[in-house]
Motif scaffolding. Structure first.
Motif, short mmCIF file in Angstrom:
data_model
loop_
_atom_site.label_atom_id
_atom_site.label_comp_id
_atom_site.label_asym_id
_atom_site.label_seq_id
_atom_site.Cartn_x
_atom_site.Cartn_y
_atom_site.Cartn_z
N CYS A 150 0.84 -1.19 0.00
CA CYS A 150 0.00 0.00 0.00
C CYS A 150 0.88 1.25 0.00
O CYS A 150 1.74 1.41 0.86
CB CYS A 150 -0.90 -0.01 1.23
N CYS A 199 -0.03 3.16 3.54
CA CYS A 199 0.30 2.66 4.88
C CYS A 199 1.32 1.51 4.89
O CYS A 199 1.77 1.10 5.95
CB CYS A 199 -0.97 2.25 5.64
N CYS A 245 -6.12 -2.45 0.00
CA CYS A 245 -5.35 -2.52 1.24
C CYS A 245 -6.23 -2.94 2.41
O CYS A 245 -7.20 -2.26 2.72
CB CYS A 245 -4.72 -1.16 1.54
N CYS A 280 -5.86 0.08 5.42
CA CYS A 280 -6.48 1.41 5.40
C CYS A 280 -7.58 1.57 4.36
O CYS A 280 -8.20 2.62 4.27
CB CYS A 280 -5.40 2.48 5.17
N PHE A 307 -7.30 1.54 1.09
CA PHE A 307 -6.86 2.07 -0.20
C PHE A 307 -7.20 1.09 -1.33
O PHE A 307 -7.06 -0.11 -1.19
CB PHE A 307 -5.34 2.32 -0.15
#
Ligand SMILES: [Zn+2]
Length: 183
Positions: free
Chosen positions: A24, A27, A44, A47, A49
């Motif tokens: 990611c 993060c 992800c 988080c 994403f």
């Protein structure tokens, strides 16, 4: 002449690489593939994403002076040592016409005036790249011709040919169409 907007460049040796994230970018978690919008997308678990893959917008310049077209010998992969129109990526903070004048200055040292938008093409370089390219017709208003950036050499070629060994079929078709339209 049949209008063509979509070009496929299928040559495994030309895999430029690098568009797929493994981790990611926000993060650092390992991304996992999920089916979203009926597509496999890297997402992800940390988080949330989602890596949406989109074409990269680029601008190419048909710079004309009288009956000549300006071409550059590419110094960069792909198709180094072959000839192409000056071109480049649109930066995030600029509009595409700004890209056109900036790339002209960077690659040719010429100041240009934008005349019109000639064409838009999709160029696929699977598996990694897809360029959405805007072709712009431009004239020269100043500057001393000098090859810079990813051009090893620049030269004016008569529009009625012959053209040098071209890197991309897109450029050849565009030049041919431009000649036809101009007649
Ligand atoms: Zn993340």
């Amino acid at each position: 002449m049949k209008i063509r907007q979509v070009y496929w460049h299928i040559d495994e040796s030309e895999n430029i690489g690098g568009d797929n994230f493994k981790y990611c970018p926000l993060c650092g978690e390992l991304l996992v593939e999920k089916n979203l919008d009926n597509r496999a997308r890297q997402t992800c678990p940390g988080c949330g994403f989602i890596h949406f893959r989109n074409p990269s917008p680029t601008v190419s310049l048909l710079i004309i002076d009288g009956n000549n077209v300006l071409l550059g010998k590419r110094s960069q992969f792909p198709r180094a040592d072959r000839w192409a129109t000056p071109s480049g990526y649109i930066e995030f903070d600029e509009d595409f016409l700004t890209t056109a004048t900036r790339e002209a200055k960077e690659e040719t040292n010429l100041d240009i005036e934008i005349i019109e938008i000639l064409d838009v093409t999709d160029s696929f370089f699977p598996p990694q790249h897809h360029f959405l390219n805007i072709y712009i017709l431009a004239g020269v208003i100043g500057g001393q011709l000098q090859a810079n950036d990813d051009m090893a050499e620049l030269r004016w070629f008569p529009l009625d040919g012959p053209l040098p060994e071209m890197a991309f079929e897109e450029d050849i078709n565009l030049i041919n169409r431009y000649i036809k339209q101009r007649r």
